[in-house]
Design a protein around this motif. Structure first.
Motif, PDB file in Angstrom:
ATOM      1  N   ALA A  82      -8.198   5.064   0.588  1.00  0.00           N
ATOM      2  CA  ALA A  82      -9.319   5.153   1.401  1.00  0.00           C
ATOM      3  C   ALA A  82      -9.082   5.653   2.885  1.00  0.00           C
ATOM      4  O   ALA A  82      -9.730   6.497   3.318  1.00  0.00           O
ATOM      5  CB  ALA A  82      -9.780   3.800   1.797  1.00  0.00           C
TER       6      ALA A  82
ATOM      7  N   SER B 110      -3.943  -3.189  -4.293  1.00  0.00           N
ATOM      8  CA  SER B 110      -4.800  -3.146  -3.140  1.00  0.00           C
ATOM      9  C   SER B 110      -4.154  -2.122  -2.034  1.00  0.00           C
ATOM     10  O   SER B 110      -4.715  -1.735  -1.145  1.00  0.00           O
ATOM     11  CB  SER B 110      -4.998  -4.407  -2.438  1.00  0.00           C
TER      12      SER B 110
ATOM     13  N   CYS C 264     -10.822   2.225   8.130  1.00  0.00           N
ATOM     14  CA  CYS C 264     -10.727   1.077   6.942  1.00  0.00           C
ATOM     15  C   CYS C 264     -10.613  -0.297   7.852  1.00  0.00           C
ATOM     16  O   CYS C 264     -10.241  -0.735   8.602  1.00  0.00           O
ATOM     17  CB  CYS C 264      -9.238   1.106   6.502  1.00  0.00           C
TER      18      CYS C 264
ATOM     19  N   CYS D 181      -5.291   1.443  -2.794  1.00  0.00           N
ATOM     20  CA  CYS D 181      -6.288   1.435  -2.717  1.00  0.00           C
ATOM     21  C   CYS D 181      -6.497   1.856  -1.027  1.00  0.00           C
ATOM     22  O   CYS D 181      -7.426   2.728  -0.504  1.00  0.00           O
ATOM     23  CB  CYS D 181      -7.054   0.381  -2.809  1.00  0.00           C
ATOM     24  N   LEU D 182      -5.825   0.974  -0.411  1.00  0.00           N
ATOM     25  CA  LEU D 182      -5.870   0.990   1.208  1.00  0.00           C
ATOM     26  C   LEU D 182      -5.724   2.478   1.649  1.00  0.00           C
ATOM     27  O   LEU D 182      -5.985   3.181   2.573  1.00  0.00           O
ATOM     28  CB  LEU D 182      -5.043  -0.012   1.900  1.00  0.00           C
TER      29      LEU D 182
ATOM     30  N   PHE E  59     -13.866  -0.585  -1.359  1.00  0.00           N
ATOM     31  CA  PHE E  59     -12.896  -0.295  -2.204  1.00  0.00           C
ATOM     32  C   PHE E  59     -12.209  -1.624  -2.883  1.00  0.00           C
ATOM     33  O   PHE E  59     -11.674  -2.655  -2.136  1.00  0.00           O
ATOM     34  CB  PHE E  59     -11.582   0.478  -1.561  1.00  0.00           C
TER      35      PHE E  59
ATOM     36  N   ILE F 148     -11.999  -2.696   2.484  1.00  0.00           N
ATOM     37  CA  ILE F 148     -11.271  -2.450   1.610  1.00  0.00           C
ATOM     38  C   ILE F 148     -10.531  -3.919   1.221  1.00  0.00           C
ATOM     39  O   ILE F 148     -10.226  -4.511   2.174  1.00  0.00           O
ATOM     40  CB  ILE F 148      -9.972  -1.615   1.875  1.00  0.00           C
TER      41      ILE F 148
END
Length: 238
Positions: free
Chosen positions: A33, A26, A40, A29-30, A131, A18
């Motif tokens: 995921a 971001s 991750c 997104c983390l 990601f 990621i």
């Protein structure tokens, strides 16, 4: 390189790299995921950006999400100039985003370089996904945030890597690409993201306090207002 929890994870878990800038997108997104069940691996870059406090935010996020590993890669993109994000002599725009116009905050080839590093690490980890929090609605002026760029990079990635040609394709995942800022914030809020840990400002000070005037601050503030969620951002002027 900085790491947190260097354990490589179980052999039977799915892994994702990621890209974590330390900003709002971001961070979301983390969270996505992790919610999708990935181990991750966070990747950040010190590329000479003016708001270096965003790297502190990236490290806070990596810790908060208990990522398997967090790498911070030094890059010399800032030495090339050409962007208000890396060159203090270029005035930071504060008049708002102009649709269909590439702004001076565009950093030449930045996402191409970032994704290339993410691709290399994904291949080493045998991860099946990368990601990235690109968004085509709020940042339509950035050519490397558009769907056609992501598709082209993914196609290239699976032609240029051993795992790609061996039939184990890597996917570039862009869960935010068609969402507005308010939708992104609402989604992250549902997933428990603490946006107070993030720094989005293009010219945040050393303490991570936002200017409240740059385009990124404007988009972020409007996003919280539109989502009806309290803005946890620390502003210099407040």
């Amino acid at each position: 390189m900085k790491e947190s929890n260097p354990d490589n994870g179980g052999n039977n878990t799915k892994k994702a790299v990621i890209l974590v800038s330390g900003g709002l997108d971001s961070a979301t997104c983390l969270a996505i995921a992790r919610a999708e069940g990935y181990d991750c691996y966070a990747l950040s870059f010190n590329y000479g950006q003016r708001a270096s406090s965003e790297l502190d935010a990236a490290m806070r996020l990596a810790s908060a999400f208990s990522v398997r590993q967090h790498q911070v890669i030094p890059l010399g993109i800032g030495q090339l100039g050409g962007s208000a994000l890396t060159d203090a002599s270029v005035a930071m725009p504060e008049s708002g985003v102009v649709p269909d116009q590439i702004p001076v905050t565009y950093v030449p080839a930045r996402n191409t370089v970032f994704l290339s590093y993410a691709l290399a690490w994904a291949e080493v980890l045998e991860a099946d996904s990368i990601f990235i929090g690109v968004n085509a609605l709020d940042y339509s002026g950035y050519p490397d945030c558009r769907p056609e760029f992501i598709l082209a990079f993914e196609q290239m990635a699976n032609l240029a890597t051993r795992i790609g040609v061996e039939g184990r394709p890597i996917r570039i995942k862009t869960p935010l690409i068609d969402l507005g800022k308010a939708q992104i914030i609402a989604m992250g809020h549902e997933l428990g993201v603490n946006y107070g840990l993030t720094v989005s400002c293009y010219q945040a000070d050393s303490k991570g306090r936002a200017c409240g005037r740059c385009d990124s601050c404007r988009l972020r503030r409007k996003g919280f207002d539109d989502a009806g969620i309290a803005d946890p951002t620390s502003y210099v002027s407040r």
